[in-house]
Write a protein that holds these residues in place. Structure first.
Motif, PDB file in Angstrom:
ATOM      1  N   VAL A 121     -13.528  -1.167  -2.506  1.00 40.92           N
ATOM      2  CA  VAL A 121     -14.605  -0.824  -1.576  1.00 40.92           C
ATOM      3  C   VAL A 121     -15.596  -1.980  -1.494  1.00 40.92           C
ATOM      4  N   ASP A 122     -15.807  -2.488  -0.262  1.00 34.98           N
ATOM      5  CA  ASP A 122     -16.839  -3.508  -0.048  1.00 34.98           C
ATOM      6  C   ASP A 122     -16.679  -4.679  -1.004  1.00 34.98           C
ATOM      7  N   ASN A 123     -15.457  -5.160  -1.151  1.00 33.44           N
ATOM      8  CA  ASN A 123     -15.168  -6.179  -2.171  1.00 33.44           C
ATOM      9  C   ASN A 123     -14.648  -7.477  -1.576  1.00 33.44           C
ATOM     10  N   TYR A 124     -14.827  -7.677  -0.261  1.00 30.31           N
ATOM     11  CA  TYR A 124     -14.474  -8.916   0.418  1.00 30.31           C
ATOM     12  C   TYR A 124     -13.021  -9.304   0.185  1.00 30.31           C
ATOM     13  N   LEU A 125     -12.124  -8.449   0.620  1.00 28.87           N
ATOM     14  CA  LEU A 125     -10.697  -8.724   0.569  1.00 28.87           C
ATOM     15  C   LEU A 125     -10.303  -9.430   1.867  1.00 28.87           C
ATOM     16  N   ASP A 126     -10.469 -10.718   1.907  1.00 30.99           N
ATOM     17  CA  ASP A 126     -10.298 -11.504   3.122  1.00 30.99           C
ATOM     18  C   ASP A 126      -8.824 -11.869   3.283  1.00 30.99           C
ATOM     19  N   GLY A 127      -8.064 -10.961   3.891  1.00 31.03           N
ATOM     20  CA  GLY A 127      -6.644 -11.231   4.053  1.00 31.03           C
ATOM     21  C   GLY A 127      -5.925 -10.055   4.682  1.00 31.03           C
ATOM     22  N   THR A 128      -4.623  -9.994   4.447  1.00 31.49           N
ATOM     23  CA  THR A 128      -3.775  -8.986   5.078  1.00 31.49           C
ATOM     24  C   THR A 128      -3.218  -8.016   4.042  1.00 31.49           C
ATOM     25  N   MET A 129      -2.698  -6.910   4.547  1.00 37.24           N
ATOM     26  CA  MET A 129      -2.103  -5.889   3.681  1.00 37.24           C
ATOM     27  C   MET A 129      -0.648  -6.272   3.406  1.00 37.24           C
ATOM     28  N   PRO A 130      -0.283  -6.533   2.145  1.00 33.91           N
ATOM     29  CA  PRO A 130       1.089  -6.965   1.853  1.00 33.91           C
ATOM     30  C   PRO A 130       2.063  -5.792   1.879  1.00 33.91           C
ATOM     31  N   VAL A 131       3.261  -6.042   2.401  1.00 33.09           N
ATOM     32  CA  VAL A 131       4.288  -4.993   2.446  1.00 33.09           C
ATOM     33  C   VAL A 131       4.736  -4.612   1.041  1.00 33.09           C
ATOM     34  N   GLU A 132       4.515  -5.497   0.073  1.00 31.56           N
ATOM     35  CA  GLU A 132       4.980  -5.237  -1.287  1.00 31.56           C
ATOM     36  C   GLU A 132       4.353  -3.986  -1.901  1.00 31.56           C
ATOM     37  N   LEU A 133       3.217  -3.533  -1.356  1.00 28.66           N
ATOM     38  CA  LEU A 133       2.631  -2.302  -1.886  1.00 28.66           C
ATOM     39  C   LEU A 133       3.601  -1.132  -1.785  1.00 28.66           C
ATOM     40  N   ALA A 134       4.511  -1.194  -0.824  1.00 28.80           N
ATOM     41  CA  ALA A 134       5.482  -0.122  -0.669  1.00 28.80           C
ATOM     42  C   ALA A 134       6.421  -0.026  -1.866  1.00 28.80           C
ATOM     43  N   LEU A 135       6.489  -1.069  -2.703  1.00 29.81           N
ATOM     44  CA  LEU A 135       7.316  -1.012  -3.906  1.00 29.81           C
ATOM     45  C   LEU A 135       6.734  -0.063  -4.944  1.00 29.81           C
ATOM     46  N   LEU A 136       5.513   0.382  -4.737  1.00 27.97           N
ATOM     47  CA  LEU A 136       4.904   1.376  -5.633  1.00 27.97           C
ATOM     48  C   LEU A 136       5.107   2.788  -5.096  1.00 27.97           C
TER      49      LEU A 136
END
Length: 619
Positions: free
Chosen positions: A224-239
């Motif tokens: 939350v509000d942590n400056y994640l300057d980038g994109t959502m990786p597809v690798e999260l689906a491995l979880l």
């Protein structure tokens, strides 16, 4: 408040807060069986009410995006209080949810399954082979040394405890490392623990619940509000076997939403709210088939296209939670699909602030459990369907700033649980149906700018819980009914820009909570009643452009919180009393076009905050 440009002008008072109820920017559904503490529920309600006031989503070019990004970073240092408030909201969701150990999960078969991992022996070649075997691209991204995937693999190889990790643990740490590098983790506001040899279950996340189960399987990824300057990786689906929460709220993420996220079929909480995501909403997200799914939000992004109709069939467990679906404040278009009727188990639905062009489907009658429904600020047309009367659990209904026409249906009177109703700025030209007098739980009724005609109904006196009543900018006539004096909880009353006649009721002085009173631009006559000074919490008073006469009401020194006093364009023969110098908070006072008598009192010099004082025709 000027409705077009938001500027305060003399003779007007700031517009009523038209909020219905979020989104939050943090709009959260409340469990029907497990109740959080009341003070936290109050905070949820406060943030939910802010959702109507969010700015419109407009596409950004690269320069605009970078400019907003730089501005956002400057604000992070001063945003600790905001961070804390949002963390509390997540605590409600993540801390109250009943958790179970979920280490034995099956991978969903509705989408392409992640490849089966290849067992490793411990050396780098075997580690790389393992990662390649589960990668959606077969490991192609690993060949690029600057890619998040390649960096994550290189970091994992250096883990001092690598030899002790089973394959599932290596994959889990790899996925989190890819997330870190994909979102420029080195620039996060807080990255405590991340990419250390420390157990990943102890890395910073914004969850107040254990992020892993007893076996060390990752369950909660919340930023939350942590400056994640980038994109959502597809690798999260491995979880997909374990992840219950995926929340990246207000983090600067951008790009498209990966379709592979649909593999996360165990998700119960999904929020990518308040970011810069573009593209369409993947229909694959409807594969979030957990019966415990209760929160789905893609609000406040730059998403385009139509609503995937499959989203209205998300399951949810109404015995524990009522599902909230939040798609508002994007650039979505097209019609509101009739499949909306499939959302019969939802508790909240926001489609506000988009570009939907259609009528309101009659199938809304099937959403009988819905408690909050926002359709504000679209391009909806046609009449409000009478089927709305079937939605008898509604607490909040937002229909404002569309092109809805016809009368307000009498069936609205069946919505006896309604707390907030905002249908302002439409093309409704008719009177208020008497059945609205049955809405005795109403706290906010916002119907300005509709073209309402007829007299002010006496049934307003039945609304004993009303706190904000805005009927301004209509064509209402007749007297202000004395029954309105029964609404003792009123804090904001706006009846300006109508054709009201008669006297100002002295009963308005009984409103001990009244802070805003706007009666300007009517045809009211008589004097300003002295009883009005008993409304001691007044901060804004607009009496301008009427036919008022007489002297200054006795006791104005009791208006200690008054900031705005507009009384221009009347026939007031006031002699400004010395007590006006006691109104220490006064900012603006306008007495133009009145026959003000006598000299101005020297006590005006004591008003240190005074910014504007206008008068004329004095003698």
């Amino acid at each position: 408040m000027d409705e077009e440009n938001g500027e305060t002008v003399p003779g007007q008072i700031n517009e009523l807060n038209e909020a219905a109820v979020p989104p939050l920017d943090g709009t959260l559904p409340i469990a029907s069986k497990v109740e959080p503490p009341k003070e936290l529920l109050d905070r949820v309600k406060e943030l939910e009410e802010q959702q109507q006031n969010l700015p419109s989503a407009v596409p950004l070019n690269d320069d605009e995006f970078n400019g907003r990004k730089r501005k956002r970073r400057l604000l992070f240092g001063a945003g600790a209080s905001v961070l804390f408030a949002i963390a509390i909201i997540l605590a409600i969701v993540l801390g109250v949810t009943m958790r179970r150990t979920k280490s034995n999960r099956t991978v969903p078969t509705t989408l392409a399954e992640p490849p089966t991992p290849t067992p490793t022996s411990g050396d780098f070649a075997s580690l790389k082979s393992l990662i390649e075997s589960v990668s959606f691209d077969g490991g192609a991204a690993l060949a690029n040394r600057t890619s998040p995937q390649s960096k994550a693999l290189a970091w994992l190889e250096r883990n001092e405890n690598l030899q002790e990790y089973p394959d599932w643990r290596r994959i889990q740490r790899y996925v989190l490392a890819v997330f870190y590098y994909s979102t420029n983790g080195d620039e996060w506001t807080d990255s405590t623990g991340w990419l250390s040899d420390q157990d990943e279950c102890e890395w910073l996340t914004f969850s107040f619940e254990d992020v892993c189960n007893n076996d060390g399987v990752f369950l909660e990824l919340a930023m939350v509000d942590n400056y994640l300057d980038g994109t959502m990786p597809v690798e999260l689906a491995l979880l997909s076997d374990s992840l219950l929460t995926l929340a990246t709220h207000k983090t600067m993420m951008r790009g498209s939403i990966p379709t592979e996220l649909g593999l996360l079929t165990n998700l119960e909480f999904f929020s990518i709210q308040d970011n810069y995501f573009t593209g369409t909403i993947p229909s694959e997200l409807a594969r979030f088939t957990s019966p415990n799914m209760f929160f789905f939000s893609v609000m406040q992004n730059f998403l385009t296209g139509t609503i995937p109709t499959e989203l209205f069939a998300l399951p949810g467990n109404t015995d524990v939670w009522k599902l909230g679906l939040y798609l508002g404040h994007n650039l979505l278009s097209g019609s509101i699909p009739t499949e909306i009727g499939l959302a019969s188990n939802y508790g909240s639905l926001s489609l506000a602030e988009n570009g939907f062009i259609s009528t309101i489907p009659t199938e809304i009658s099937q959403m009988t459990l819905l408690e909050s429904f926002w359709l504000d600020r679209n391009k909806l047309s046609g009449m409000i369907p009478s089927e709305i009367g079937h939605m008898m659990n509604l607490n909040v209904l937002g229909l404002s700033q569309n092109s809805l026409a016809g009368p307000i249906p009498s069936e609205v009177g069946l919505l006896t649980n309604l707390v907030q109703l905002n249908a302002s700025a439409n093309d409704i030209v008719a009177g208020m149906p008497s059945e609205m007098g049955m809405l005795t739980k109403l706290e906010k009724l916002i119907l300005h700018g509709l073209g309402l005609n007829g007299t002010l109904p006496s049934f307003l006196g039945n609304l004993r819980n009303i706190q904000a009543l805005d009927l301004s900018n209509n064509s209402l006539t007749g007297r202000i009914p004395s029954e309105i004096g029964d609404c003792l909880k009123l804090a904001g009353l706006r009846l300006g820009n109508n054709g009201l006649t008669g006297y100002i009721p002295s009963d308005l002085g009984k409103f001990g909570l009244l802070t805003h009173l706007s009666l300007g631009t009517n045809a009211l006559n008589g004097s300003v009643p002295s009883d009005l000074t008993n409304a001691t919490k007044l901060s804004s008073l607009d009496l301008s452009s009427n036919n008022l006469s007489g002297d200054v009401p006795f006791g104005i020194e009791k208006w200690q919180d008054l900031e705005d006093l507009f009384a221009s364009n009347n026939a007031l023969s006031w002699v400004l009393p010395t007590e006006i110098g006691l109104l220490s908070k006064l900012l603006r006072a306008n007495f133009l076009n009145n026959p003000i008598r006598g000299p101005l009192p020297s006590e005006l010099g004591k008003l240190g905050r005074l910014e504007q004082l206008a008068f004329s025709n004095s003698t």
